[in-house]
Design an enzyme around this catalytic site. Sequence first.
Site, mmCIF file in Angstrom:
data_model
loop_
_atom_site.group_PDB
_atom_site.id
_atom_site.type_symbol
_atom_site.label_atom_id
_atom_site.label_comp_id
_atom_site.label_asym_id
_atom_site.label_seq_id
_atom_site.Cartn_x
_atom_site.Cartn_y
_atom_site.Cartn_z
ATOM 1 N N ARG A 135 0.847 -1.203 0.000
ATOM 2 C CA ARG A 135 0.000 0.000 0.000
ATOM 3 C C ARG A 135 0.876 1.245 0.000
ATOM 4 O O ARG A 135 1.898 1.274 0.679
ATOM 5 C CB ARG A 135 -0.909 0.008 1.232
ATOM 6 N N HIS B 294 0.001 3.211 4.828
ATOM 7 C CA HIS B 294 -0.593 2.157 5.662
ATOM 8 C C HIS B 294 -0.161 0.765 5.188
ATOM 9 O O HIS B 294 -0.955 -0.181 5.211
ATOM 10 C CB HIS B 294 -2.126 2.237 5.656
ATOM 11 N N ARG C 279 -8.811 -3.875 9.650
ATOM 12 C CA ARG C 279 -7.350 -3.865 9.472
ATOM 13 C C ARG C 279 -6.780 -2.653 10.198
ATOM 14 O O ARG C 279 -7.173 -1.526 9.949
ATOM 15 C CB ARG C 279 -6.957 -3.831 7.994
ATOM 16 N N ASN D 169 -8.775 6.493 11.477
ATOM 17 C CA ASN D 169 -7.500 6.468 12.188
ATOM 18 C C ASN D 169 -7.746 6.448 13.692
ATOM 19 O O ASN D 169 -8.874 6.592 14.141
ATOM 20 C CB ASN D 169 -6.675 7.720 11.846
ATOM 21 N N PHE E 55 -2.316 15.802 -0.181
ATOM 22 C CA PHE E 55 -1.954 14.491 0.386
ATOM 23 C C PHE E 55 -0.645 13.943 -0.196
ATOM 24 O O PHE E 55 0.236 13.526 0.552
ATOM 25 C CB PHE E 55 -3.103 13.495 0.210
ATOM 26 N N HIS F 231 -12.351 1.341 1.025
ATOM 27 C CA HIS F 231 -12.612 2.566 0.270
ATOM 28 C C HIS F 231 -13.608 3.421 1.042
ATOM 29 O O HIS F 231 -14.714 2.962 1.346
ATOM 30 C CB HIS F 231 -13.170 2.209 -1.109
ATOM 31 N N ARG G 68 -10.458 11.836 -1.093
ATOM 32 C CA ARG G 68 -10.269 10.422 -0.757
ATOM 33 C C ARG G 68 -11.212 9.560 -1.590
ATOM 34 O O ARG G 68 -10.897 8.421 -1.909
ATOM 35 C CB ARG G 68 -10.549 10.180 0.730
ATOM 36 N N TYR H 41 -8.998 5.870 -3.297
ATOM 37 C CA TYR H 41 -8.943 4.495 -2.791
ATOM 38 C C TYR H 41 -9.150 3.436 -3.872
ATOM 39 O O TYR H 41 -8.429 2.442 -3.937
ATOM 40 C CB TYR H 41 -9.939 4.318 -1.630
ATOM 41 N N ARG I 165 -2.321 -1.807 -7.230
ATOM 42 C CA ARG I 165 -1.885 -2.701 -6.144
ATOM 43 C C ARG I 165 -2.433 -4.105 -6.334
ATOM 44 O O ARG I 165 -1.742 -5.098 -6.122
ATOM 45 C CB ARG I 165 -2.365 -2.133 -4.807
HETATM 46 FE FE1 HDD Z 1 -6.005 7.142 3.475
HETATM 47 C C1 HDD Z 1 -5.092 3.927 2.960
HETATM 48 C C2 HDD Z 1 -7.112 6.338 6.629
HETATM 49 C C3 HDD Z 1 -6.546 10.463 4.160
HETATM 50 C C4 HDD Z 1 -5.379 7.877 0.272
HETATM 51 N N1 HDD Z 1 -6.076 5.459 4.579
HETATM 52 C C5 HDD Z 1 -5.635 4.232 4.185
HETATM 53 C C6 HDD Z 1 -5.853 3.284 5.240
HETATM 54 C C7 HDD Z 1 -6.412 3.970 6.276
HETATM 55 C C8 HDD Z 1 -6.560 5.340 5.856
HETATM 56 C C9 HDD Z 1 -6.813 3.406 7.619
HETATM 57 C C10 HDD Z 1 -5.475 1.820 5.195
HETATM 58 C C11 HDD Z 1 -6.635 0.967 4.797
HETATM 59 C C12 HDD Z 1 -6.235 -0.484 4.861
HETATM 60 O O1 HDD Z 1 -6.037 -0.992 5.970
HETATM 61 O O2 HDD Z 1 -6.117 -1.090 3.800
HETATM 62 N N2 HDD Z 1 -6.626 8.199 5.089
HETATM 63 C C13 HDD Z 1 -7.128 7.676 6.250
HETATM 64 C C14 HDD Z 1 -7.700 8.737 7.042
HETATM 65 C C15 HDD Z 1 -7.520 9.898 6.361
HETATM 66 C C16 HDD Z 1 -6.860 9.553 5.117
HETATM 67 C C17 HDD Z 1 -8.376 8.544 8.384
HETATM 68 C C18 HDD Z 1 -7.923 11.289 6.710
HETATM 69 C C19 HDD Z 1 -8.948 11.567 7.400
HETATM 70 N N3 HDD Z 1 -5.925 8.857 2.422
HETATM 71 C C20 HDD Z 1 -6.212 10.122 2.869
HETATM 72 C C21 HDD Z 1 -6.173 11.050 1.759
HETATM 73 C C22 HDD Z 1 -5.865 10.317 0.647
HETATM 74 C C23 HDD Z 1 -5.710 8.948 1.081
HETATM 75 C C24 HDD Z 1 -6.443 12.531 1.858
HETATM 76 C C25 HDD Z 1 -5.711 10.758 -0.783
HETATM 77 C C26 HDD Z 1 -6.438 11.663 -1.340
HETATM 78 N N4 HDD Z 1 -5.276 6.098 1.908
HETATM 79 C C27 HDD Z 1 -5.145 6.599 0.657
HETATM 80 C C28 HDD Z 1 -4.730 5.566 -0.350
HETATM 81 C C29 HDD Z 1 -4.641 4.280 0.522
HETATM 82 C C30 HDD Z 1 -5.001 4.785 1.902
HETATM 83 C C31 HDD Z 1 -3.526 5.926 -1.149
HETATM 84 C C32 HDD Z 1 -3.380 3.452 0.464
HETATM 85 C C33 HDD Z 1 -3.801 2.011 0.410
HETATM 86 C C34 HDD Z 1 -5.214 2.069 0.150
HETATM 87 O O3 HDD Z 1 -5.640 3.376 0.122
HETATM 88 O O4 HDD Z 1 -5.938 1.131 -0.031
HETATM 89 O O5 HDD Z 1 -5.671 5.436 -1.349
#
Ligand code: HDD
Length: 712
Positions: free
Chosen positions: A76, A79, A116, A152, A165, A343, A362, A366, A373
């Site tokens: 990922r 995370h 997770r 989170n 981000f 997502h 967001r 996702y 991935r």
């Molecule tokens: Fe995110 C993963 C939580 C902002 C883009 N995010 C990811 C995961 C968590 C969060 C818990 C792991 C999920 C898993 O276990 O597979 N993210 C947050 C929280 C945010 C946050 C609580 C703010 C309130 N995230 C955020 C923003 C963006 C992303 C602003 C992009 C615009 N996040 C992602 C991602 C991930 C991710 C790149 C990486 C792996 C995945 O999504 O599946 O899309």
Amino acid sequence: MNKDRKNMNIHEESKKEQLKDFSVNDSGTKMTTNQGVRITDDEHSLKAGDRGPTLMEDFQFREKMTHFDHERIPERIVHARGFGAHGYFQVYEPMNEVTKAKFLQDPSVKTPVFVRFSTVAGSRGSADTVRDVRGFATKFYTEEGNFDLVGNNMPVFFIQDAMKFPDFIHAVKPEPHNEIPQASTAHDTHWDFIANNTESTHMIMWAMSDRAIPRSYRMMEGFGVHTFRFVNEKGEAHFVKFHWKPLLGVHSLVWDEAQKIAGKDPDFNRRDLADAIEMGNYPEFEFGVQMIREDEEFNFDFDILDPTKLWPEELIPVRRIGKMTLNRNVDNFFAETEQAAFHVGHVVPGIDFSNDPLLQGRLFSYTDTQLSRLGGPNFHEIPINRPLAPVHNNQRDGMHRMTINQGQTSYHKNSLNNNDPHEATEQEGGFVHYQEKVEGRKVRSRSDSFKDHYSQAKLFWNSMSDVEQKHMIKAFRFELGKVQTKSIQQQMVDNLSNVDLELAQQVALGIGAKAPQAQPEETRESVTLLSPALSQLNTVKSAATRKIAILAADGFDSAEMKAVQSALQEAGVTAEIISEHLGMITGTEGDPLQVKQTFLTADSVLYDAVYVAGGKESVSQIGTIREAVNFLNEAYNHCKTIGAAGEALDLLGTAGIHATSPDQPVGNLEKPFTDTGLVIDSDAGSGADFGQRLVDAMAMHRHWDREVSMSK
Ligand code: HDD
């Protein structure tokens, strides 16, 4: 209702049953190739002669090697390090007044969930106990489709707009020229970002607090962070914030301990979760909601769309509406945990979005990230991601398609298949977006109402206890102390003076920066508000499921050991015997005890408490082991509960622990205090009282007065 949903009976085991169709058990089977051809020899490649070259026709070798060569997938993007578990969710009472979401109506329904937990910055193999935000992502497999709550363990975020981000993550990840440091924010680019993007100030206070080093995934809160919407049957909406409240309370490690655990057991948090579930100590989290009516949107001194703001619980109470229980470990880490695709845009009727610009961004990211991935658009068919609700649409083909869609048509509208699959009406469970009225000009800008970057940072600081504030000062000193660029250190210190002058001065002192003498003019009227709910000192306290080390050797006091063990067991504490050698040790009454760890395999940082078994012979043997003495000393420094009675008291002295009687104040002369974490008795602790006192002290988690007294 849609005909194929009519007889749906979602229950606790529904997801397990679905996964069973994809599970394979190899026990008692014959080995085959992927084509099902039985294999006679899996150790030797096919060669032209014993010492000759391998033959091209060796399909068995080629298949085995090709699969191996491709068995990694991209981790990922954030995370990457995480650990999952299955469970179920049950609502306490129907929530139809505010939401029509089906899984929030019937208290008898157990909706399967997959959770997770994760760290954010480190790569997949990084240590669990680093200073970082923890992800808390939950997939609810509801009868109306999957709802993912991707949150989170902190209620706010670093940035206000998803556009930033990639910048924030580039800054926090290891620096690009040398890929250093791993899973750590203590480096220049991270602090350069924080110093130059003051919207991060509130979140950085959380990240420098003890919340960033949780004792256990089972002992941390979860937050949906953004404002979402609940929508009821009548189409009326409430703004809502989602919470997870752990029944074991919110507890953290000590920073020194966290760093040592990263070496001693980098899997500490995942092991803790898996072990707890294995032992039947199922982690439980209550689902909480804070709600405000649509017409109250502008009643607060913060913008409810701003993800750097929390809603103080004292202002808007958290209503606990249900409970999640995690009761099953995965069968296969890769298939389930690694391939899980969450997502934030996976919502069900009754739950909708707000215009929070972080949330809005967001909603794109996702699904997009799963494409590279998980290798294409069919990741929803991977068993862990499959909804329990039936899936029917005209989407077709793509990499790794598994569904065999029958028939001639794959388009809408059609006449060849009676126009199936049909669209559903709202009454049939069709998702209808909340009809918010929106108007505005197309602009790249941010509302003025997002511009206050300090009030809630100050609120957080004000809400911390003395010891929590001390930990934060140290955290800032540690992190900024690792920063090489003086101007970034100074910028950060100056920025902190917007939050609290004393904090800024203390940090400055620690890192050799110039201490600000006054708060900047515009923040003079800083808030003095308090939110007691933010302090971990006000959390639930329980000894249950905690871990105690029992230091013992041959000749331990059998009566005392029995009494202590029974009190621990009664309280649900896990006890492990640690001695010099593995095998058995024998007590004064000839009773044998199995040793679980030696002083080489165990370490005080891996336990919540230590009990030194009484018994002359045992105590004197333990006293000769340097690691045992260090064990005690370190547990003491980390403010843990230490139990000793009778002869065992001598060992405390050897370890530099000054304890003579439970009522006698200890500590340095300036600040004497009664150490609640020293459970001691001059007589052997064979009475019921000693064990119970040990349990009560463990329930307090740590004994912070000791730390305050030890530190300057
Ligand atoms: Fe995110 C993963 C939580 C902002 C883009 N995010 C990811 C995961 C968590 C969060 C818990 C792991 C999920 C898993 O276990 O597979 N993210 C947050 C929280 C945010 C946050 C609580 C703010 C309130 N995230 C955020 C923003 C963006 C992303 C602003 C992009 C615009 N996040 C992602 C991602 C991930 C991710 C790149 C990486 C792996 C995945 O999504 O599946 O899309």
